[in-house]
Design a protein around this motif. Sequence first.
Motif, PDB file in Angstrom:
ATOM      1  N   ILE A  76      96.842  34.110  59.025  1.00 34.50           N
ATOM      2  CA  ILE A  76      96.267  32.980  58.303  1.00 34.50           C
ATOM      3  C   ILE A  76      96.500  31.657  59.037  1.00 34.50           C
ATOM      4  O   ILE A  76      95.674  30.740  58.967  1.00 34.50           O
ATOM      5  N   ALA A  77      97.572  31.563  59.802  1.00 31.77           N
ATOM      6  CA  ALA A  77      97.873  30.322  60.533  1.00 31.77           C
ATOM      7  C   ALA A  77      96.879  30.055  61.665  1.00 31.77           C
ATOM      8  O   ALA A  77      96.815  28.947  62.195  1.00 31.77           O
ATOM      9  N   GLN A  78      96.086  31.087  62.029  1.00 31.53           N
ATOM     10  CA  GLN A  78      95.144  30.946  63.145  1.00 31.53           C
ATOM     11  C   GLN A  78      93.719  30.642  62.688  1.00 31.53           C
ATOM     12  O   GLN A  78      92.788  30.662  63.499  1.00 31.53           O
ATOM     13  N   ARG A  93      92.930  42.112  65.427  1.00 33.86           N
ATOM     14  CA  ARG A  93      93.274  42.036  64.006  1.00 33.86           C
ATOM     15  C   ARG A  93      92.264  41.174  63.244  1.00 33.86           C
ATOM     16  O   ARG A  93      91.916  41.460  62.093  1.00 33.86           O
ATOM     17  N   VAL A  94      91.754  40.120  63.895  1.00 31.22           N
ATOM     18  CA  VAL A  94      90.684  39.315  63.288  1.00 31.22           C
ATOM     19  C   VAL A  94      89.437  40.180  63.094  1.00 31.22           C
ATOM     20  O   VAL A  94      88.770  40.112  62.053  1.00 31.22           O
ATOM     21  N   ALA A  95      89.123  41.007  64.103  1.00 30.57           N
ATOM     22  CA  ALA A  95      87.950  41.890  63.995  1.00 30.57           C
ATOM     23  C   ALA A  95      88.095  42.856  62.818  1.00 30.57           C
ATOM     24  O   ALA A  95      87.120  43.148  62.114  1.00 30.57           O
ATOM     25  N   ILE A  96      89.309  43.336  62.587  1.00 36.53           N
ATOM     26  CA  ILE A  96      89.556  44.224  61.444  1.00 36.53           C
ATOM     27  C   ILE A  96      89.380  43.444  60.139  1.00 36.53           C
ATOM     28  O   ILE A  96      88.743  43.926  59.186  1.00 36.53           O
ATOM     29  N   ALA A  97      89.931  42.225  60.086  1.00 40.22           N
ATOM     30  CA  ALA A  97      89.786  41.396  58.883  1.00 40.22           C
ATOM     31  C   ALA A  97      88.315  41.100  58.602  1.00 40.22           C
ATOM     32  O   ALA A  97      87.874  41.111  57.449  1.00 40.22           O
ATOM     33  N   THR A 133      87.660  31.357  61.181  1.00 39.97           N
ATOM     34  CA  THR A 133      87.101  31.342  59.823  1.00 39.97           C
ATOM     35  C   THR A 133      85.590  31.571  59.849  1.00 39.97           C
ATOM     36  O   THR A 133      85.050  32.331  59.030  1.00 39.97           O
ATOM     37  N   GLU A 134      84.894  30.938  60.785  1.00 41.59           N
ATOM     38  CA  GLU A 134      83.441  31.135  60.878  1.00 41.59           C
ATOM     39  C   GLU A 134      83.103  32.579  61.245  1.00 41.59           C
ATOM     40  O   GLU A 134      82.136  33.156  60.730  1.00 41.59           O
ATOM     41  N   ASN A 135      83.898  33.195  62.130  1.00 39.67           N
ATOM     42  CA  ASN A 135      83.697  34.603  62.467  1.00 39.67           C
ATOM     43  C   ASN A 135      83.831  35.494  61.232  1.00 39.67           C
ATOM     44  O   ASN A 135      83.124  36.493  61.094  1.00 39.67           O
ATOM     45  N   LEU A 136      84.756  35.123  60.361  1.00 43.78           N
ATOM     46  CA  LEU A 136      85.015  35.931  59.165  1.00 43.78           C
ATOM     47  C   LEU A 136      83.944  35.759  58.093  1.00 43.78           C
ATOM     48  O   LEU A 136      83.766  36.641  57.252  1.00 43.78           O
ATOM     49  N   LYS A 184      91.478  35.735  52.770  1.00 41.76           N
ATOM     50  CA  LYS A 184      92.342  36.726  52.107  1.00 41.76           C
ATOM     51  C   LYS A 184      92.684  37.858  53.082  1.00 41.76           C
ATOM     52  O   LYS A 184      93.841  38.280  53.203  1.00 41.76           O
ATOM     53  N   TYR A 185      91.674  38.332  53.814  1.00 40.76           N
ATOM     54  CA  TYR A 185      91.917  39.434  54.749  1.00 40.76           C
ATOM     55  C   TYR A 185      92.572  38.953  56.036  1.00 40.76           C
ATOM     56  O   TYR A 185      93.313  39.709  56.679  1.00 40.76           O
ATOM     57  N   LEU A 186      92.330  37.696  56.401  1.00 41.29           N
ATOM     58  CA  LEU A 186      93.040  37.148  57.554  1.00 41.29           C
ATOM     59  C   LEU A 186      94.541  37.096  57.254  1.00 41.29           C
ATOM     60  O   LEU A 186      95.376  37.409  58.113  1.00 41.29           O
ATOM     61  N   ASP A 187      94.875  36.725  56.029  1.00 37.07           N
ATOM     62  CA  ASP A 187      96.273  36.733  55.597  1.00 37.07           C
ATOM     63  C   ASP A 187      96.801  38.166  55.569  1.00 37.07           C
ATOM     64  O   ASP A 187      97.950  38.426  55.943  1.00 37.07           O
TER      65      ASP A 187
END
Length: 241
Positions: free
Chosen positions: A127-129, A144-148, A95-98, A119-122
């Motif tokens: 979202i569970a991570q 995928r987190v980097a893309i979000a 979440t902090e990265n995002l 929203k983009y993590l979902d």
Amino acid sequence: MIELKNVSKWYGNFQVLADCTTSVAKGDVVVVCGPSGSGKSTLIKTVNGLEPFQKGEITVNGVSVGDPKTNLSKLRSQIGMVFQSFELFPHMSITENLTIGQIKVLGRSVDEARERGLKYLDRVGLIAQKDKFPGQLSGGQQQRVAIARALSMDPMAMLFDEPTSALDPEMINEVLDVMVGLAHEGMTMMVVTHEMGFAKKVANRVIFMDQGRIVEDCTKDEFFNTQRSARAADFLAKIIH
């Protein structure tokens, strides 16, 4: 949206880009391919000023990348960039990265940044991570987190520099599936990749590079179905099994 005119770049006496000219319209998905050392990654990094260039002109949405007066930090905040090595902050939660880029660069409140990031993590199925740290995720999940993270900055275009090359084979599709979804939603994308299946599925143009030059710049159908240059034909023969 993105225009390159006669772009050349040197590392000392070695010319890594030679008179590269192309353009990317809004909604285009352009795959950049070619052998190792052909200048693909360098080309894509000149688009948002991560790599300076010595000759030619690059404009993004009318803004000149090479103009000394251009605010490159602001420009980069509008162009999402996904690298092959994730580039997440290991000491911060997902979440902090995002949220950190949204807060520091776009000036969003913590709550707004968190809402948008999650929203983009979902959107990428993770979202569970949200409370984990990057080291607790697989390579495919980290990408995928980097893309979000890039999407949460509301970019007008996305640049991908070999986003699957550092992944184990079974993790590649989970990243490509997210990228296919983005393409179908109309995101403007330049993608450096050897994944020809992805190119066939969603690209509308293919750029083939060799020795710092753009050898081919054509539609996907022309690239895969028409007899192209001998160099491109040789490359395809080696990469498509």
